[in-house]
Every structure is written in C-alpha cells, then in structure tokens.
Design a protein around this motif. Structure first.
Motif, PDB file in Angstrom:
ATOM      1  N   ILE A  25       0.830  -1.098  -0.029  1.00 27.82           N
ATOM      2  CA  ILE A  25      -0.073  -0.204   0.199  1.00 27.82           C
ATOM      3  C   ILE A  25       1.051   0.981  -0.109  1.00 27.82           C
ATOM      4  O   ILE A  25       1.858   1.309   0.785  1.00 27.82           O
ATOM      5  N   VAL A  26       0.550   2.198  -0.813  1.00 29.36           N
ATOM      6  CA  VAL A  26       1.402   3.245  -0.979  1.00 29.36           C
ATOM      7  C   VAL A  26       0.684   4.536  -1.089  1.00 29.36           C
ATOM      8  O   VAL A  26      -0.485   4.354  -1.748  1.00 29.36           O
ATOM      9  N   ALA A  50       4.279   7.520   1.673  1.00 25.24           N
ATOM     10  CA  ALA A  50       4.189   6.410   2.900  1.00 25.24           C
ATOM     11  C   ALA A  50       3.838   5.308   2.472  1.00 25.24           C
ATOM     12  O   ALA A  50       2.825   5.043   1.488  1.00 25.24           O
ATOM     13  N   SER A  51       4.503   4.167   2.907  1.00 33.32           N
ATOM     14  CA  SER A  51       4.213   2.753   2.239  1.00 33.32           C
ATOM     15  C   SER A  51       4.269   1.651   3.302  1.00 33.32           C
ATOM     16  O   SER A  51       5.053   1.824   4.263  1.00 33.32           O
ATOM     17  N   VAL A  52       3.606   0.606   3.083  1.00 33.59           N
ATOM     18  CA  VAL A  52       3.906  -0.832   3.802  1.00 33.59           C
ATOM     19  C   VAL A  52       3.786  -1.754   2.707  1.00 33.59           C
ATOM     20  O   VAL A  52       3.230  -1.823   1.641  1.00 33.59           O
ATOM     21  N   ALA A  53       4.808  -2.775   2.973  1.00 32.50           N
ATOM     22  CA  ALA A  53       4.676  -3.901   1.920  1.00 32.50           C
ATOM     23  C   ALA A  53       5.121  -5.235   2.787  1.00 32.50           C
ATOM     24  O   ALA A  53       5.970  -5.114   3.779  1.00 32.50           O
ATOM     25  N   VAL A  54       4.778  -6.273   2.207  1.00 33.90           N
ATOM     26  CA  VAL A  54       5.083  -7.595   2.666  1.00 33.90           C
ATOM     27  C   VAL A  54       6.567  -7.761   2.001  1.00 33.90           C
ATOM     28  O   VAL A  54       6.705  -7.420   0.828  1.00 33.90           O
ATOM     29  N   HIS A  55       7.379  -8.456   2.691  1.00 29.18           N
ATOM     30  CA  HIS A  55       8.680  -8.715   2.299  1.00 29.18           C
ATOM     31  C   HIS A  55       9.034 -10.335   2.045  1.00 29.18           C
ATOM     32  O   HIS A  55      10.048 -10.746   1.801  1.00 29.18           O
ATOM     33  N   ARG A  56       7.839 -10.949   2.154  1.00 28.51           N
ATOM     34  CA  ARG A  56       8.177 -12.546   1.944  1.00 28.51           C
ATOM     35  C   ARG A  56       6.709 -12.732   1.063  1.00 28.51           C
ATOM     36  O   ARG A  56       5.741 -12.265   1.452  1.00 28.51           O
ATOM     37  N   PRO A  57       6.877 -13.375   0.095  1.00 30.02           N
ATOM     38  CA  PRO A  57       5.574 -13.886  -0.828  1.00 30.02           C
ATOM     39  C   PRO A  57       4.886 -14.898  -0.008  1.00 30.02           C
ATOM     40  O   PRO A  57       5.271 -15.818   0.706  1.00 30.02           O
TER      41      PRO A  57
END
Length: 162
Positions: free
Chosen positions: A71-72, A151-158
């Motif tokens: 999400i950005v 501003a962002s959040v992301a998953v770093h593992r698939p």
C-alpha cells in the motif's frame, strides 16, 4: 481533511480502511468501488497488479488470488486526490507535508518512529514506524526542510497461493 488525517492512522495500523497487507483486492473494491487507474504492468497471469485511487495505490500478488502485498500513499503531488465516503466522489487536499509536520503528528498520536537507514540516501531520508512497518520517505533536495514523497507498507516475503 488533510493528508496527516490519513497518514497518522496509517502509521499506527498499516492499513487504510479495508486496504491492508494480506487482504484481497475485492475487499477494497467493495468499499471504494473499482480502481480509478490500473498499473500498466501485468503479472504472469495477464492481470494488472497495481491499482490506484488517486494518491492511494494498492499492489497485489501477481496471481489470481489478488492478495494485497503493498500500500502506497503518494504525497508528492501539489493536490492529492482521495476516495470520499460518498460513492463516486473524491476529496482533494494539499500534498507534500513537511518533515516537521509529519513528526509532530506522529508524536501527538503517541506513534514511535525511527530513522530508516536503508532508504536514507543522497537526496532523501526515511523514517519507519516499527509497530506497523510503515515507511515515510522524504526528499531532501533544495536545502529546504525535507518534504514527504510517500508513505508505504509492503510484505517482504511472498505468500503461497494457487
């Protein structure tokens, strides 16, 4: 409304309304309606995986499950566009909040943050909220007070799907 009314709860929770890491795109479209724009990139299944509602961008896994993996909020627009609670309507407000404004809003909300060295480079600096994983990236060009770009959040593992 202003951008900090959106970014402060985002920093605290890592979510914006129904948009959160691990949710399905359909959960977001049920609330916000169809995306206003779609990314030009497509995954191996032929589906786009970047969806935008003005300044809000949601990216999904490149598979049919359409699980949200980032999400950005793009804040580097003079005028930001945001989905309204009224279907089919949008809100607008100024973008580019200053570094000091963001830090004050986080402090006032009791939201601890830390400098984030991996994204602190020439021309930019970054902070991260450990509790939610939300990262704020600021431009430091022109010698003025840094201005928030995103501003962002992301998953770093698939995840495993299919």
């Amino acid at each position: 409304m202003n951008v900090l009314d959106i970014l402060t709860p985002f920093a605290q929770t890592g979510r914006i309304d129904t948009a959160r890491i691990g949710a399905q795109l359909k959960d977001v479209t049920e609330v916000l309606g169809p995306p206003w724009n779609r990314g030009s990139s497509t995954g191996a299944d032929g589906l786009p995986y970047l969806y935008a509602y003005g300044s809000l961008e949601v990216a999904t896994c490149q598979a049919h499950c359409q699980v949200i993996d980032s999400i950005v909020v793009q804040t580097d627009w003079a005028t930001m566009e945001w989905p309204s609670r009224e279907p089919g309507q949008l809100e607008t407000f100024p973008g580019y909040p200053a570094y000091g404004e963001v830090l004050r809003a986080l402090s006032d909300a009791g939201c601890p943050w830390e400098n984030y060295e991996p994204l602190t480079l020439e021309g930019q600096c970054a902070i991260r909220v450990p509790a939610s994983g939300v990262t704020f990236v600021f431009t430091t060009e022109d010698g003025e007070e840094p201005m928030l770009c995103s501003a962002s959040v992301a998953v770093h593992r698939p995840h495993s799907c299919g």
